[in-house]
Design an enzyme around this catalytic site. Structure first.
Site, PDB file in Angstrom:
ATOM      1  N   GLY A   1     100.248  54.438   6.494  1.00 23.90           N
ATOM      2  CA  GLY A   1      99.979  53.146   7.139  1.00 23.90           C
ATOM      3  C   GLY A   1     101.142  52.181   7.058  1.00 23.90           C
ATOM      4  N   GLU A   2     101.978  52.330   6.068  1.00 20.46           N
ATOM      5  CA  GLU A   2     102.998  51.305   5.843  1.00 20.46           C
ATOM      6  C   GLU A   2     104.435  51.796   6.012  1.00 20.46           C
ATOM      7  OE1 GLU A   2     101.190  48.321   2.707  1.00 20.46           O
ATOM      8  OE2 GLU A   2     100.366  50.312   2.409  1.00 20.46           O
TER       9      GLU A   2
ATOM     10  N   GLY B   1      90.980  50.232  12.216  1.00 22.30           N
ATOM     11  CA  GLY B   1      91.610  50.613  13.471  1.00 22.30           C
ATOM     12  C   GLY B   1      92.544  51.787  13.306  1.00 22.30           C
TER      13      GLY B   1
HETATM   14 MO1  MOS Z   1      98.395  46.952   2.981  1.00 19.74          MO
HETATM   15  S1  MOS Z   1      99.646  45.304   2.934  1.00 19.74           S
HETATM   16  O1  MOS Z   1      98.479  47.409   1.336  1.00 19.74           O
HETATM   17  O2  MOS Z   1      96.881  46.324   3.385  1.00 19.74           O
END
Ligand code: MOS
Length: 705
Positions: A670-671, A476
């Site tokens: 992403g994080e 996504g």
């Molecule tokens: Mo992320 S928690 O490394 O999928």
């Protein structure tokens, strides 16, 4: 040392919508449980109702007599798996119970309703052993793991921190707590497993919701003793993952066992929301003791971050919670440690920014407390502790623009108008305040991805086009879209002529979508394939020409510390009478290398910040220590920030092109959006009310009485 030649950015850096967007909104994009297979069976499991002990009897007759039930699998009759070294995968292998919610049986039936009804009719009895299910920082069983996720040193000691803290004119000494939380992607974990016993040893085709088809292939092959080539995994669309789909979990093993039991009948198993609270990982709760020593002008002399968290007795997962404190602020004397409390609970695992997310909460609230103790602006305090090089390794940063993020945030948020006095603004019955926190997340890179680039000459009147194939995962995030942009630039072609295939073991293997490393790993392999293609076929290829690439080894990490950075600015309002806390405004400013697609990148960062808000105010998996059960195991009781909880979220990034992480100049995104976000909320709550909250989620009772 190798330096990376950056690919000139043309399509990279331009906003593009997800290429699969129309398929998703029109419902033609298929998710794992939606594939049409002939004569499917539906699986419904029976879960252990005791946290520790053993099964003494399983009564299946009533279920088996139910019309439509085809088979009942139990610990008494399941086939022996080839490899049970990973005890999370040792499904139905014996009668031992390691946690409440573990699989003890499963019903296969013609419809999901019948399977569920059948599961209700299965009676299981147990011998129950004493157990512990609640994290206890004073437990006599605490132990130091050999390393913390994925391979960091458990403890790190630099200098003489005890003396530094003893001699420091200003100190902070406080304990912070973060709650146990569960990943709740919109699409639950789901698989359809087709088993074909013919041929050599048989063959699995698994439609799965996963962050990495190659890893699922490897794991299933190991557990069932098959050649990896005899396990096909297909996962083109995934409705969110956040880490729970990064490591394979027992649900896939159970579905595979079931498919082998009834050859010729594919098995569909979509977890219920409740099952996800014991079977697919979660973020450990943490207890974090932070001690800071500083000179009166706020410069850190000593820093201690000691973490206690839980693991399951059946399988160790050690979250790297204190590693955040190893690289963000300068301090000559430092210590970071991790201890685990082994419990009779489900296996913890990855959840968005494991380590950095909970660790930054403690570290960044402690810095706010230090700012207060020194009478300094919290932005200025952070700038004063900006290191010249990575405080842990001494290596220079490949690029680091944390201070720029803070300064840009100050400007955009209107921070300079802030009156530093806490509990000084009561507006219409709401105490209001603002807070800040930094963010950092490592720019991870791993080998193990391949990619293929193939050219198709234009048919009469048509256009040329390019296939790019890599078993990456688009959960996504827009990974598929961004890989097309990367390929287009590496080939120097129009991005609209590139078609990307991901999520299928039929194409070259790739790393999981994890650790914010997907675009780095996969993009690097795509660039390598494109460059090999041009070397082989030049500017004028023929129809069908193709080239393979991989992620080349690099020694960049030996020479540089590589991380993305950011700064959160948050406004909080706390109701003076009820203690209700609201977050009307968040701003995140990030420095994360070249932003390859502003449209999808904004969503990643905004999503991370929203999840941070959710951590700050809502998410809390409530473990009943008497039963070993997460009592609020559904979305009626486990609250995740919804639209009504989210105010204005503003995302910005500063221009940064990193020359060392990968040939795109990017870093993972992403994080980092979740890192520090909850701390900024807690810090703003302190500014609003004068109440220092050292645990999340922050609930009304913190401000009452
Ligand atoms: Mo992320 S928690 O490394 O999928």
């Amino acid at each position: 040392m190798t330096t990376t030649d950056l690919v000139p950015a043309r399509a990279m850096g331009t906003p593009r919508r997800r290429t699969e967007g129309p398929a998703k909104v029109t419902g033609t994009a298929r998710y794992a449980a939606e594939y049409a297979v002939a004569r499917p069976l539906h699986l419904h499991p029976i879960l252990a109702t005791v946290p520790r002990g053993r099964v003494t009897a399983i009564h299946t007759t009533a279920a088996e007599a139910l019309d439509g039930v085809v088979a009942v699998l139990t610990t008494r009759d399941a086939e022996a798996l080839a490899d049970t070294a990973d005890r999370e995968f040792a499904v139905l292998q014996d009668d031992e119970i390691g946690f409440r919610g573990q699989y003890v049986a499963a019903v296969l039936a013609d419809t999901s309703e019948t399977a569920r009804h059948g599961a209700d009719l299965v009676r299981v009895t147990y011998d129950e052993d004493p157990f512990r299910a609640r994290l206890d920082p004073d437990s006599g069983e605490l132990y130091a793991p050999d390393s913390v996720n994925p391979a960091f040193a458990t403890d790190s000691v630099i200098g003489d921190v005890s003396s530094a803290l003893r001699d420091a004119p200003v100190t902070v000494d406080a304990t912070y707590r973060t709650a146990m939380t569960h990943n709740n992607p919109m699409e639950p974990h789901a698989s359809i497993v087709v088993w074909e016993p013919a041929g050599t040893g048989g063959r699995f085709t698994i439609f799965d919701s996963t962050q990495g088809v190659s890893a699922t292939r490897r794991n299933v092959a190991t557990v069932f003793g098959l050649d990896p080539g005899d396990v096909d995994v297909i996962s083109p669309h995934v409705g969110g993952g956040f880490g729970s789909k990064g490591n394979m979990h027992a649900n896939v093993v159970l579905a595979c066992l079931a498919a082998r039991r009834v050859p010729g009948r594919p098995v569909t198993y979509a977890l219920t929301r409740q099952q996800m609270f014991s079977l697919v990982g979660y973020r450990t709760p943490t207890v974090q003791h932070v001690r800071l020593g500083a000179s009166p002008d706020g410069r850190l002399t000593g820093l201690v971050h000691d973490v206690v968290e839980q693991t399951s007795r059946i399988k160790e997962f050690a979250e790297q919670t204190a590693t955040y404190s190893r690289s963000v602020y300068a301090a000559p004397h430092r210590r970071t440690t991790h201890r685990l409390d082994p419990l009779d609970v489900p296996v913890p695992s990855w959840m968005r920014a494991p380590g950095e997310c909970p660790g930054s909460f403690a570290a960044e609230v402690a810095m706010d407390e230090l700012a207060t103790a020194c009478g300094l602006d919290p932005v200025e305090l952070r700038i004063r502790n900006e290191p010249d090089a990575d405080p842990e390794s001494g290596k220079p940063f490949s690029s680091r623009h944390l201070v720029e993020c803070l300064r840009r945030g100050v400007e955009r948020f209107g921070w300079s108008r802030r009156d530093p006095t806490p509990r000084a603004r009561l507006v219409d019955g709401w105490w209001t305040g603002t807070g800040v926190a930094a963010a950092a997340y490592p720019a991870n890179r791993a080998p193990g991805s391949g990619a293929t680039v193939r050219f198709h000459a234009p048919a009469a009147g048509g256009e040329e086009h390019w296939d790019v194939e890599i078993a990456a995962a688009d959960i996504g995030t827009g990974a598929r879209t961004v890989l097309g942009q990367i390929a287009a630039d590496a080939l120097d072609v129009d991005v609209d002529t590139v078609e990307v295939t991901v999520g299928d073991t039929a194409v070259p293997a790739a790393t999981v979508a994890g650790g914010s490393s997907g675009t780095t790993n996969w993009g690097t392999a795509v660039v390598d394939a494109a460059q090999r293609f041009r070397e082989k076929f030049g500017a004028d290829p023929s129809d069908g020409d193709e080239a393979d690439g991989t992620t080349p080894e690099t020694d960049a990490a030996e020479h540089y510390a590589m991380s993305a950075f950011g700064a959160h600015f948050v406004e909080v309002a706390v109701h003076a009478d009820t203690g209700e806390i609201r977050v009307p405004r968040m701003l995140g400013v990030f420095a994360a290398g070249r932003i390859l697609n502003p449209t999808t990148a904004r969503s990643q960062l905004l999503g991370g910040m929203t999840m941070g808000l959710s951590m700050a105010l809502h998410e809390d998996s409530v473990m009943d220590p008497r039963s070993g059960h997460v009592v609020n195991h559904d979305l009626a009781n486990y609250h995740i920030a919804s639209c009504a909880d989210v105010g204005e979220i503003d995302v910005e990034w500063i221009d940064e092109v990193d020359p060392h992480v990968n040939p795109m100049g990017s870093k993972g995104i992403g994080e980092i959006g979740i890192v520090g976000a909850a701390a900024a909320v807690a810090n703003a709550a302190h500014h609003a009310t004068g109440v220092r909250v050292r645990s999340v989620p922050i609930t009304v009772d913190a401000f009452l009485g």
